[in-house]
Design a protein around this motif. Structure first.
Motif, short mmCIF file in Angstrom:
data_model
loop_
_atom_site.label_atom_id
_atom_site.label_comp_id
_atom_site.label_asym_id
_atom_site.label_seq_id
_atom_site.Cartn_x
_atom_site.Cartn_y
_atom_site.Cartn_z
N LEU A 189 29.55 10.09 -16.76
CA LEU A 189 28.76 10.70 -17.76
C LEU A 189 28.63 12.13 -17.34
N ALA A 190 30.25 12.89 -17.63
CA ALA A 190 30.77 13.83 -17.88
C ALA A 190 30.24 14.51 -19.13
N GLY A 191 29.59 15.69 -18.85
CA GLY A 191 28.60 16.61 -20.43
C GLY A 191 27.21 16.57 -20.19
N THR A 192 26.61 15.49 -19.53
CA THR A 192 26.05 15.52 -19.03
C THR A 192 25.28 15.68 -17.62
N GLU A 193 23.61 16.71 -17.58
CA GLU A 193 23.93 17.19 -15.83
C GLU A 193 22.74 16.52 -15.24
N VAL A 194 23.28 15.66 -14.34
CA VAL A 194 22.83 14.65 -13.54
C VAL A 194 22.64 15.38 -11.97
N ILE A 195 21.95 14.77 -11.66
CA ILE A 195 20.67 15.29 -10.31
C ILE A 195 20.59 14.47 -9.50
N PHE A 196 21.00 14.69 -8.10
CA PHE A 196 20.55 13.29 -7.46
C PHE A 196 19.97 14.09 -6.35
N PRO A 197 18.47 14.27 -6.26
CA PRO A 197 17.50 14.76 -5.71
C PRO A 197 17.91 13.83 -4.28
#
Length: 259
Positions: A189-197
Protein backbone atom coordinates in the motif's frame (compact mmCIF):
# COMPACT_ATOMS: atom_id res chain seq x y z
CA UNK A 1 -16.12 -7.73 25.00
CA UNK A 2 -18.30 -6.71 22.07
CA UNK A 3 -20.46 -9.82 22.42
CA UNK A 4 -21.20 -8.57 25.93
CA UNK A 5 -21.97 -5.03 24.75
CA UNK A 6 -24.56 -6.25 22.29
CA UNK A 7 -25.97 -8.89 24.64
CA UNK A 8 -26.47 -6.37 27.40
CA UNK A 9 -27.89 -3.88 24.91
CA UNK A 10 -30.84 -6.19 24.30
CA UNK A 11 -31.50 -6.67 28.02
CA UNK A 12 -31.07 -2.96 28.71
CA UNK A 13 -33.62 -2.10 26.01
CA UNK A 14 -36.07 -4.71 27.32
CA UNK A 15 -35.64 -3.35 30.85
CA UNK A 16 -36.20 0.25 29.75
CA UNK A 17 -39.36 -0.73 27.91
CA UNK A 18 -40.74 -2.51 30.98
CA UNK A 19 -39.53 -0.14 33.68
CA UNK A 20 -37.00 -2.58 35.10
CA UNK A 21 -33.45 -1.80 36.20
CA UNK A 22 -30.69 -3.93 34.71
CA UNK A 23 -27.05 -4.55 35.46
CA UNK A 24 -24.34 -6.16 33.34
CA UNK A 25 -22.14 -8.54 35.32
CA UNK A 26 -19.29 -8.14 32.85
CA UNK A 27 -19.22 -4.36 33.01
CA UNK A 28 -19.55 -4.33 36.77
CA UNK A 29 -16.04 -5.76 37.18
CA UNK A 30 -14.47 -6.40 33.77
CA UNK A 31 -13.87 -4.33 30.62
CA UNK A 32 -13.51 -1.10 32.58
CA UNK A 33 -13.32 1.09 29.50
CA UNK A 34 -16.81 2.54 29.20
CA UNK A 35 -19.16 5.05 30.83
CA UNK A 36 -21.45 2.23 31.97
CA UNK A 37 -18.77 1.12 34.43
CA UNK A 38 -19.31 4.36 36.39
CA UNK A 39 -23.10 4.13 36.54
CA UNK A 40 -25.18 2.99 39.54
CA UNK A 41 -25.23 -0.79 40.12
CA UNK A 42 -22.08 -1.32 38.04
CA UNK A 43 -19.42 -1.96 40.65
CA UNK A 44 -17.56 -4.96 42.01
CA UNK A 45 -19.65 -5.39 45.17
CA UNK A 46 -22.85 -5.73 43.17
CA UNK A 47 -21.10 -8.20 40.89
CA UNK A 48 -20.12 -10.38 43.87
CA UNK A 49 -23.59 -10.19 45.41
CA UNK A 50 -25.31 -11.10 42.14
CA UNK A 51 -22.85 -13.86 41.31
CA UNK A 52 -23.21 -15.67 44.62
CA UNK A 53 -26.92 -15.01 44.96
CA UNK A 54 -27.37 -16.85 41.68
CA UNK A 55 -24.85 -19.56 42.58
CA UNK A 56 -26.52 -20.26 45.92
CA UNK A 57 -29.98 -20.05 44.29
CA UNK A 58 -31.09 -17.11 46.37
CA UNK A 59 -32.33 -15.61 43.10
CA UNK A 60 -33.49 -17.58 40.04
CA UNK A 61 -31.40 -17.89 36.89
CA UNK A 62 -33.03 -17.72 33.50
CA UNK A 63 -31.31 -18.93 30.33
CA UNK A 64 -31.57 -17.68 26.77
CA UNK A 65 -29.78 -20.36 24.77
CA UNK A 66 -32.15 -21.24 21.93
CA UNK A 67 -31.81 -19.06 18.80
CA UNK A 68 -35.04 -17.68 17.41
CA UNK A 69 -37.22 -19.09 20.18
CA UNK A 70 -40.38 -17.55 21.62
CA UNK A 71 -39.29 -15.69 24.76
CA UNK A 72 -42.73 -14.72 26.05
CA UNK A 73 -42.62 -17.19 28.96
CA UNK A 74 -39.13 -16.07 29.92
CA UNK A 75 -40.26 -12.45 29.84
CA UNK A 76 -43.14 -13.27 32.18
CA UNK A 77 -40.64 -14.76 34.62
CA UNK A 78 -38.43 -11.67 34.40
CA UNK A 79 -41.43 -9.47 35.18
CA UNK A 80 -42.56 -11.65 38.08
CA UNK A 81 -39.28 -11.45 40.04
CA UNK A 82 -37.74 -8.41 41.67
CA UNK A 83 -34.25 -9.88 41.23
CA UNK A 84 -33.29 -12.43 38.59
CA UNK A 85 -30.08 -13.45 36.81
CA UNK A 86 -30.28 -13.94 33.06
CA UNK A 87 -27.64 -15.70 30.99
CA UNK A 88 -27.16 -16.78 27.40
CA UNK A 89 -26.49 -15.20 24.03
CA UNK A 90 -29.85 -15.68 22.34
CA UNK A 91 -31.95 -12.88 23.85
CA UNK A 92 -33.09 -10.73 20.94
CA UNK A 93 -35.36 -7.70 21.02
CA UNK A 94 -34.30 -5.98 17.82
CA UNK A 95 -37.03 -3.34 17.74
CA UNK A 96 -36.41 -2.39 21.36
CA UNK A 97 -32.66 -2.27 20.80
CA UNK A 98 -33.17 0.18 17.94
CA UNK A 99 -35.66 2.19 20.01
CA UNK A 100 -33.09 2.68 22.78
CA UNK A 101 -30.01 2.51 20.58
CA UNK A 102 -28.77 6.00 21.38
CA UNK A 103 -29.03 5.31 25.11
CA UNK A 104 -27.05 2.10 24.61
CA UNK A 105 -24.39 4.02 22.67
CA UNK A 106 -24.24 6.61 25.45
CA UNK A 107 -23.83 3.87 28.07
CA UNK A 108 -20.90 2.47 26.14
CA UNK A 109 -19.26 5.80 25.45
CA UNK A 110 -15.52 5.41 25.87
CA UNK A 111 -13.84 6.70 28.99
CA UNK A 112 -11.66 9.75 28.54
CA UNK A 113 -8.52 7.69 29.12
CA UNK A 114 -9.33 5.56 26.06
CA UNK A 115 -10.09 8.58 23.89
CA UNK A 116 -6.96 10.39 25.02
CA UNK A 117 -4.72 7.40 24.24
CA UNK A 118 -6.03 7.26 20.66
CA UNK A 119 -6.11 10.94 19.74
CA UNK A 120 -2.51 11.07 18.43
CA UNK A 121 -3.35 8.28 15.95
CA UNK A 122 -6.42 10.10 14.68
CA UNK A 123 -5.26 13.72 14.79
CA UNK A 124 -3.12 13.65 11.65
CA UNK A 125 -6.00 12.41 9.49
CA UNK A 126 -8.73 14.59 10.94
CA UNK A 127 -11.17 15.53 8.19
CA UNK A 128 -9.93 12.93 5.69
CA UNK A 129 -11.46 9.56 4.83
CA UNK A 130 -10.50 6.78 7.22
CA UNK A 131 -10.85 3.09 6.45
CA UNK A 132 -10.81 0.75 9.44
CA UNK A 133 -9.82 -2.84 8.71
CA UNK A 134 -10.42 -5.56 11.28
CA UNK A 135 -8.20 -8.59 10.65
CA UNK A 136 -9.63 -11.43 12.72
CA UNK A 137 -7.40 -14.48 12.91
CA UNK A 138 -6.86 -16.65 16.02
CA UNK A 139 -10.05 -18.60 16.67
CA UNK A 140 -11.31 -17.85 13.14
CA UNK A 141 -8.89 -20.46 11.81
CA UNK A 142 -11.25 -23.15 13.10
CA UNK A 143 -14.55 -21.36 13.88
CA UNK A 144 -17.19 -22.23 11.30
CA UNK A 145 -14.55 -24.47 9.69
CA UNK A 146 -12.39 -21.48 8.89
CA UNK A 147 -15.01 -19.97 6.58
CA UNK A 148 -14.14 -16.39 7.52
CA UNK A 149 -10.40 -16.79 7.96
CA UNK A 150 -8.87 -14.61 5.24
CA UNK A 151 -5.22 -14.23 4.29
CA UNK A 152 -3.19 -11.08 3.71
CA UNK A 153 -3.57 -11.26 -0.05
CA UNK A 154 -7.35 -11.24 0.27
CA UNK A 155 -7.36 -8.32 2.70
CA UNK A 156 -4.93 -6.35 0.54
CA UNK A 157 -7.04 -6.89 -2.55
CA UNK A 158 -10.09 -5.45 -0.79
CA UNK A 159 -8.16 -2.51 0.65
CA UNK A 160 -6.79 -1.65 -2.79
CA UNK A 161 -10.29 -1.81 -4.26
CA UNK A 162 -11.49 0.55 -1.53
CA UNK A 163 -8.64 2.96 -2.27
CA UNK A 164 -9.72 3.03 -5.92
CA UNK A 165 -13.11 4.24 -4.68
CA UNK A 166 -11.62 6.62 -2.10
CA UNK A 167 -8.14 7.77 -3.19
CA UNK A 168 -6.07 9.27 -0.40
CA UNK A 169 -7.87 7.49 2.42
CA UNK A 170 -5.91 6.58 5.55
CA UNK A 171 -6.04 2.90 6.48
CA UNK A 172 -6.19 1.76 10.12
CA UNK A 173 -5.55 -1.96 10.61
CA UNK A 174 -6.54 -3.63 13.89
CA UNK A 175 -6.80 -7.29 14.75
CA UNK A 176 -5.78 -10.21 16.91
CA UNK A 177 -2.87 -11.55 14.84
CA UNK A 178 0.37 -10.76 16.72
CA UNK A 179 2.45 -12.00 13.79
CA UNK A 180 0.76 -9.81 11.17
CA UNK A 181 3.34 -8.75 8.58
CA UNK A 182 2.97 -4.99 8.85
CA UNK A 183 5.81 -4.37 6.40
CA UNK A 184 3.94 -6.35 3.75
CA UNK A 185 0.94 -4.05 4.06
CA UNK A 186 3.12 -0.95 3.97
CA UNK A 187 4.93 -2.18 0.84
CA UNK A 188 1.76 -3.23 -0.94
CA UNK A 189 0.00 0.00 0.00
CA UNK A 190 2.94 2.30 -0.75
CA UNK A 191 1.80 5.89 -0.99
CA UNK A 192 -1.07 5.29 1.45
CA UNK A 193 -0.90 6.19 5.11
CA UNK A 194 -1.26 2.87 6.93
CA UNK A 195 -1.53 2.88 10.72
CA UNK A 196 -1.46 -0.12 13.04
CA UNK A 197 -2.93 0.85 16.43
CA UNK A 198 -1.36 -1.15 19.25
CA UNK A 199 -3.77 -0.42 22.04
CA UNK A 200 -5.95 -2.54 24.27
CA UNK A 201 -9.22 -3.91 22.84
CA UNK A 202 -11.19 -0.79 23.78
CA UNK A 203 -8.61 1.50 22.16
CA UNK A 204 -8.74 -0.52 18.95
CA UNK A 205 -12.52 -0.43 19.09
CA UNK A 206 -12.47 3.35 19.55
CA UNK A 207 -10.14 3.86 16.59
CA UNK A 208 -12.35 1.71 14.37
CA UNK A 209 -15.45 3.54 15.60
CA UNK A 210 -13.91 6.82 14.41
CA UNK A 211 -13.39 5.51 10.86
CA UNK A 212 -15.65 6.49 7.98
CA UNK A 213 -15.78 2.95 6.56
CA UNK A 214 -15.11 -0.48 8.03
CA UNK A 215 -14.09 -3.79 6.48
CA UNK A 216 -13.71 -7.14 8.22
CA UNK A 217 -15.04 -10.68 8.49
CA UNK A 218 -18.38 -11.13 10.26
CA UNK A 219 -17.63 -10.23 13.88
CA UNK A 220 -19.29 -8.35 16.71
CA UNK A 221 -16.10 -6.30 17.02
CA UNK A 222 -16.46 -4.51 13.69
CA UNK A 223 -20.25 -4.50 14.15
CA UNK A 224 -19.99 -2.66 17.48
CA UNK A 225 -17.48 -0.22 16.00
CA UNK A 226 -19.99 0.57 13.25
CA UNK A 227 -22.76 1.17 15.80
CA UNK A 228 -21.27 4.34 17.30
CA UNK A 229 -21.51 6.59 14.22
CA UNK A 230 -23.39 4.36 11.79
CA UNK A 231 -20.26 3.80 9.71
CA UNK A 232 -20.78 1.75 6.55
CA UNK A 233 -19.50 -1.78 7.24
CA UNK A 234 -18.50 -4.47 4.75
CA UNK A 235 -18.63 -7.92 6.29
CA UNK A 236 -16.43 -10.12 4.11
CA UNK A 237 -18.24 -13.35 3.36
CA UNK A 238 -16.73 -14.09 -0.04
CA UNK A 239 -13.35 -12.42 -0.53
CA UNK A 240 -13.49 -13.13 -4.26
CA UNK A 241 -16.36 -10.70 -4.78
CA UNK A 242 -15.37 -7.20 -5.97
CA UNK A 243 -15.77 -4.39 -3.46
CA UNK A 244 -18.16 -1.59 -4.44
CA UNK A 245 -20.02 1.12 -2.54
CA UNK A 246 -23.04 -1.18 -2.61
CA UNK A 247 -21.06 -3.82 -0.69
CA UNK A 248 -21.37 -1.84 2.55
CA UNK A 249 -24.20 -2.31 5.00
CA UNK A 250 -25.23 -0.59 8.22
CA UNK A 251 -25.55 -1.63 11.83
CA UNK A 252 -29.35 -1.45 12.07
CA UNK A 253 -29.68 -4.24 9.54
CA UNK A 254 -26.48 -6.20 10.08
CA UNK A 255 -26.93 -6.68 13.83
CA UNK A 256 -30.04 -8.71 13.10
CA UNK A 257 -27.94 -11.25 11.21
CA UNK A 258 -25.05 -12.04 13.55
CA UNK A 259 -23.55 -15.36 12.49
Amino acid sequence: MCNNILQYGHFYAWGKEHGRQTMSMRFAFKFQYFHICNTPHHHFLNYVIAKYAAKWRLIPTLEFNEPGCDTSEQEKLMLSHKHIAVVGWEARWYDLFLKYKQEIIDLFAFKESVVKACQPLLASTKGSCRLGVHIRRGDYATWNEGKYFFNDEQFLKLIKQFLELHPGATVYICGNDPSLDQNLYKRELAGTEVIFPKGNPAEDLYVLSECNYLIGPPSTFSLTAAMYHDAPLYWIKDAALPLTEASFGHFDELFQHIL
